[in-house]
Write a protein that holds these residues in place. Structure first.
Motif, PDB file in Angstrom:
ATOM      1  N   ARG A  18      56.308 114.493  77.602  1.00  0.00           N
ATOM      2  CA  ARG A  18      55.448 113.936  76.558  1.00  0.00           C
ATOM      3  C   ARG A  18      54.223 113.274  77.177  1.00  0.00           C
ATOM      4  N   THR A  19      54.445 112.593  78.284  1.00  0.00           N
ATOM      5  CA  THR A  19      53.338 111.934  78.968  1.00  0.00           C
ATOM      6  C   THR A  19      52.336 112.949  79.491  1.00  0.00           C
ATOM      7  N   ASP A  51      50.200 114.163  76.632  1.00  0.00           N
ATOM      8  CA  ASP A  51      49.226 113.132  76.282  1.00  0.00           C
ATOM      9  C   ASP A  51      48.115 113.050  77.322  1.00  0.00           C
ATOM     10  N   ASP A  97      44.307 113.670  76.451  1.00  0.00           N
ATOM     11  CA  ASP A  97      43.307 112.616  76.648  1.00  0.00           C
ATOM     12  C   ASP A  97      42.167 113.088  77.542  1.00  0.00           C
TER      13      ASP A  97
END
Length: 229
Positions: free
Chosen positions: A10-11, A14, A18
């Motif tokens: 998930r990181t 993201d 970003d």
């Protein structure tokens, strides 16, 4: 809603999101530029799946155009979509400003004044990036005062679609003092409980970019999708 995955997965999504969001919104990646899923995966040292997930999120924000069997590219601007975005945001913000004007108490007034103080400080320092974040914080504060936190989700999504276009217009140094003046007028009307004045100031604020958008469409026609007009 995303399926349950490992935290670093998930990181990673993201992180990729970003990074690309920043590249696109700052126009380091221009409308029409091609983006390779394989190259991004290699750059981050991951498989293609988290890249694909990040691409999908960006496509949902109208920042990427994903087409089967064709290269993914930074989405060109669409006059129709810009008009739609502005229409939706105006409708939501008008209701938020009316509610905020009815519900603003001393705590709400203090929060708005604090937002304005922060904006004045970064303008004095010439911190353009910080002002952008404070701009969002001001509109979030209005939604909170109105008791409509959910409205900020709509406003921020529609605002993001147009913010990329803003980068092609006037420099942030030129825009910031005017945006601050708009925010001050909006806050004053909300604190005074004047619904009509708050909506009038809010709609003027939204209209500031109309002439800029028209100029950009004329001088940078290649950044616009002729099929989306």
């Amino acid at each position: 809603m995303q399926p349950t995955l490992a935290n670093d997965r998930r990181t990673t999504v993201d992180e990729i999101f970003d990074h690309l969001y920043g590249e696109i919104s700052s126009l380091r990646l221009l409308p029409g530029d091609k983006i390779s899923e394989a190259e991004i995966a290699s750059q981050f040292g991951v498989s293609r799946q988290p890249v694909r997930d990040a691409f999908t999120r960006l496509a949902n924000l109208d920042m990427l155009l994903i087409r089967p069997q064709r290269a993914t590219e930074v989405k060109r601007f669409s006059s129709r979509e810009i008009e739609k975005s502005r229409f939706v945001r105006a409708a939501v913000e008008a209701e938020v400003l009316r509610r905020a004007s009815r519900l603003c108490d001393k705590a709400g007034a203090a929060r708005l004044e604090a937002c304005l103080a922060d904006q004045r400080k970064v303008i004095a320092e010439g911190d353009f990036k910080a002002f952008g974040a404070l701009d969002y914080a001001f509109h979030r504060a209005l939604c909170n005062i109105a008791g409509a936190d959910y409205a900020f989700e709509v406003i921020s999504t529609e605002k993001a679609k147009v913010d990329r276009l803003c980068m092609l217009g006037l420099s942030k140094e030129d825009r910031m003092p005017q945006l601050l003046e708009d925010h001050e007028a909006i806050a004053a009307a909300v604190i005074a409980g004047n619904e009509d004045a708050a909506v009038k100031a809010g709609m003027l604020h939204l209209s500031r970019l109309d002439s800029t958008i028209e100029t950009i469409a004329r001088t940078n026609a290649g950044y616009f999708d002729p099929e989306g007009d």
